[in-house]
Each structure stands twice: as C-alpha cells, then as structure tokens.
Design an enzyme around this catalytic site. Sequence first.
Site, PDB file in Angstrom:
ATOM      1  N   ARG A 103       1.677  -1.077  -7.469  1.00  0.00           N
ATOM      2  CA  ARG A 103       1.077  -2.273  -8.313  1.00  0.00           C
ATOM      3  C   ARG A 103      -0.366  -1.885  -8.608  1.00  0.00           C
ATOM      4  O   ARG A 103      -0.877  -2.409  -9.644  1.00  0.00           O
ATOM      5  CB  ARG A 103       1.358  -3.456  -7.439  1.00  0.00           C
ATOM      6  CG  ARG A 103       2.588  -3.964  -7.594  1.00  0.00           C
ATOM      7  CD  ARG A 103       2.736  -4.980  -6.433  1.00  0.00           C
ATOM      8  NE  ARG A 103       2.717  -4.685  -5.168  1.00  0.00           N
ATOM      9  CZ  ARG A 103       2.686  -5.338  -3.978  1.00  0.00           C
ATOM     10  NH1 ARG A 103       3.245  -6.623  -3.928  1.00  0.00           N
ATOM     11  NH2 ARG A 103       2.284  -4.794  -2.729  1.00  0.00           N
ATOM     12  N   SER A 108       6.441 -10.345  -2.827  1.00  0.00           N
ATOM     13  CA  SER A 108       7.515 -11.219  -2.189  1.00  0.00           C
ATOM     14  C   SER A 108       6.842 -12.458  -1.285  1.00  0.00           C
ATOM     15  O   SER A 108       7.124 -13.456  -1.125  1.00  0.00           O
ATOM     16  CB  SER A 108       8.525 -10.516  -1.324  1.00  0.00           C
ATOM     17  OG  SER A 108       9.308  -9.737  -1.856  1.00  0.00           O
ATOM     18  N   HIS A 148      10.198  -6.157  -8.436  1.00  0.00           N
ATOM     19  CA  HIS A 148      11.263  -5.246  -7.878  1.00  0.00           C
ATOM     20  C   HIS A 148      12.390  -4.743  -8.921  1.00  0.00           C
ATOM     21  O   HIS A 148      12.715  -3.840  -9.143  1.00  0.00           O
ATOM     22  CB  HIS A 148      12.065  -5.947  -6.807  1.00  0.00           C
ATOM     23  CG  HIS A 148      11.278  -6.058  -5.531  1.00  0.00           C
ATOM     24  ND1 HIS A 148      11.175  -7.287  -4.816  1.00  0.00           N
ATOM     25  CD2 HIS A 148      10.329  -5.301  -4.750  1.00  0.00           C
ATOM     26  CE1 HIS A 148      10.416  -7.324  -4.109  1.00  0.00           C
ATOM     27  NE2 HIS A 148       9.886  -6.222  -3.880  1.00  0.00           N
ATOM     28  N   LYS A 176      11.062  -7.450  12.650  1.00  0.00           N
ATOM     29  CA  LYS A 176      10.462  -8.631  11.876  1.00  0.00           C
ATOM     30  C   LYS A 176      11.433  -9.918  11.787  1.00  0.00           C
ATOM     31  O   LYS A 176      12.628  -9.537  11.841  1.00  0.00           O
ATOM     32  CB  LYS A 176      10.149  -8.049  10.488  1.00  0.00           C
ATOM     33  CG  LYS A 176       8.963  -7.313  10.393  1.00  0.00           C
ATOM     34  CD  LYS A 176       8.584  -7.010   9.163  1.00  0.00           C
ATOM     35  CE  LYS A 176       7.449  -6.166   8.726  1.00  0.00           C
ATOM     36  NZ  LYS A 176       7.120  -5.997   7.389  1.00  0.00           N
TER      37      LYS A 176
END
Length: 165
Positions: free
Chosen positions: A90, A128, A17, A41
């Site tokens: 990515r 993460s 990030h 969440k």
Amino acid sequence: MLRGVYPGSFDPVTYGHLDVIRRSARLVDELIVGVLNNKAKSPLFSVEERVKMLENVTKDMSNVKIIPFEGLLVDFACKVDAGMVIRGLRAITDFEYELQMAQTNHKMAPGVETVFLTTSLEYSYLSSTTVKEVAAFGGDISQFVPDTVADRITEKMKKKESVDV
Ligand code: PNS
C-alpha cells in the site's frame, strides 16, 4: 499450470484485498487465497467465518480458491504446489516488513517467488484494523468493505457489546 498464493489474515476482507485478488487472478491460472489461522492471535472473526466471507465475495472469480492454513507460509505454498506468493504493497511503510518476509521465505524455499502488486491508489489507506475501529465506534464502513462483510462486522460488534455490558 501457474498457481499463486495470496496469503493474509483477512480479518475481515476489505475492498483493498479484493482489488489485489481480482488483479492477481488475472496473472495466474489458479489463485489460492490462504487464510492464516494464527492461534496466537484472537481475531474478530474465526478462520471459518473469514473463509466463508471470502468465498462469498469472490464467487464470480472462477479461478480463485479460499483455503485456510496454519504454520509457515512457504510450507503451505509447497503443499498446494504454488510457485508464487503475491502480496499487496500500500505504501512505503509496508515495504520493510514485506521485504524481510519475502527474503526469509526465499531463504527457506528458493523455489517460491514473492511478487508484489501495488494496491490501487483508491485503497492505499485501507486496512482491516481501521475498518474494525471505525465499525467499533459506529461509523459507516460501506465504502471500505462489501455489504455482506459490513453486515457481518455490524452483527459481530453488536454481539461483542452485549457480552461486554
Ligand atoms: O494480512 P497479514 O496479517 O498482513 O498477513 C501476514 C501473513 C499471513 C502473510 C504472514 O503473517 C505469514 O505468512 N504468516 C505465516 C507464518 C510465516 O510463514 N511467517 C513468515 C516468516 S517471516
């Protein structure tokens, strides 16, 4: 004034990030890192904790601001008057979801453009989720996240262990 938004969950912020933040900050006059507070969440870190960690690791970047948001990203982008949303890619596996999101966002707010930055190769494997998994099993996460973030993750994991026992 060109203002961009780099949105995400950042639970927690990783070197991947940070790479995108640093490179995006050079493309715009002001970069707003939008930290999603998704009430559906249960993240490891509260939105306040995620904002604090991001503020700490971006303090050397004078045109970067960290702001939490709820709801639709395009509403947030319009609220902060940003014409650009920046996302990191990515690998090809990211592309389908990102394309769908960018196209939906463009339909809802044609004035907001999504720009993709390819993540630097050295961070193309990093997420993460994997950082949290490595930390949960006591692995060394120092090469994945800044030291201050690694300390917070370790503290959090210890607290979770003492609650779970
Ligand atoms: O770091 P993440 O979890 O990949 O970030 C995803 C994020 C926050 C960019 C995305 O979930 C989002 O924009 N959420 C807000 C709700 C929304 O606007 N969804 C897009 C409609 S397709």
